[in-house]
Enzyme design. Structure first.
Site, mmCIF file in Angstrom:
data_model
loop_
_atom_site.group_PDB
_atom_site.id
_atom_site.type_symbol
_atom_site.label_atom_id
_atom_site.label_comp_id
_atom_site.label_asym_id
_atom_site.label_seq_id
_atom_site.Cartn_x
_atom_site.Cartn_y
_atom_site.Cartn_z
ATOM 1 N N HIS A 141 0.828 -1.206 0.000
ATOM 2 C CA HIS A 141 0.000 0.000 0.000
ATOM 3 C C HIS A 141 0.862 1.256 0.000
ATOM 4 C CE1 HIS A 141 0.580 0.938 4.332
ATOM 5 N NE2 HIS A 141 0.471 -0.369 4.534
ATOM 6 N N CYS A 148 2.669 -4.957 6.507
ATOM 7 C CA CYS A 148 2.514 -4.749 5.067
ATOM 8 C C CYS A 148 3.745 -4.052 4.494
ATOM 9 C CB CYS A 148 1.276 -3.909 4.779
ATOM 10 S SG CYS A 148 -0.264 -4.805 5.074
#
Length: 168
Positions: free
Chosen positions: A127, A143
């Site tokens: 992301h 992440c």
């Protein structure tokens, strides 16, 4: 491309075709326009030790980007598949909680490339971030983070089904 050239096994996103053919916009991909279609598949390799994401196509290097990773080694290693791609994503930090895109508490930036869940790893992906200083550091919840500009480029080139390998 996969439908038109199934014998070659090509998997090219519209954004990648626009880039390769210098068309400026996907709206310029129309019937009757001659284009070059690269043969091969996109692949992403992330080297945690380098804090780098490498975008490969047909086995060849195209570009790399700096990344941020999970604190205390929480970014998993292994091979994953991009299962979903979302522009301006809402963040779901836990069951029943939704933090909408644009809310200062939403950490996902402008793009979300979700990995297909595995028995050992759920909810991971790549992301963007509104905190560019976190790139190059181990600060996320696991992440892979890129600057919004970089994740928007990756989003254009990648597609659902793209393989992502995360190495030490």
């Amino acid at each position: 491309c996969a439908k038109v050239f199934p014998q070659w096994g090509t998997k090219v996103s519209p954004g990648f075709l626009v880039e390769v053919n210098k068309l400026g916009s996907a709206t310029n991909l129309r019937a009757g326009v001659a284009i070059r279609v690269p043969i091969g598949e996109p692949r992403i390799v992330i080297l945690k030790s380098e804090f780098r994401l490498y975008f490969l196509f047909g086995g060849g290097y195209l570009q790399d980007f700096p990344v941020g990773l999970g604190r205390e080694g929480t970014t998993p290693e292994g091979t994953f598949t991009i299962d979903e791609m979302i522009r301006n994503p809402d963040w779901h930090p836990r069951a029943g909680v939704i933090i909408p895109f644009g809310d200062p508490k939403n950490i996902l930036g402008t793009r979300w490339l979700a990995f297909k869940d595995t028995p050992d790893h759920q909810g991971f992906g790549i992301h963007g971030t509104d905190e560019p200083d976190s790139v190059g550091k181990d600060l996320s919840q696991g992440c892979v983070r890129l600057t919004n500009t970089d994740v928007e480029q990756l989003f254009t080139w990648g597609s659902v089904g793209t393989s992502v390998e995360i190495r030490p």
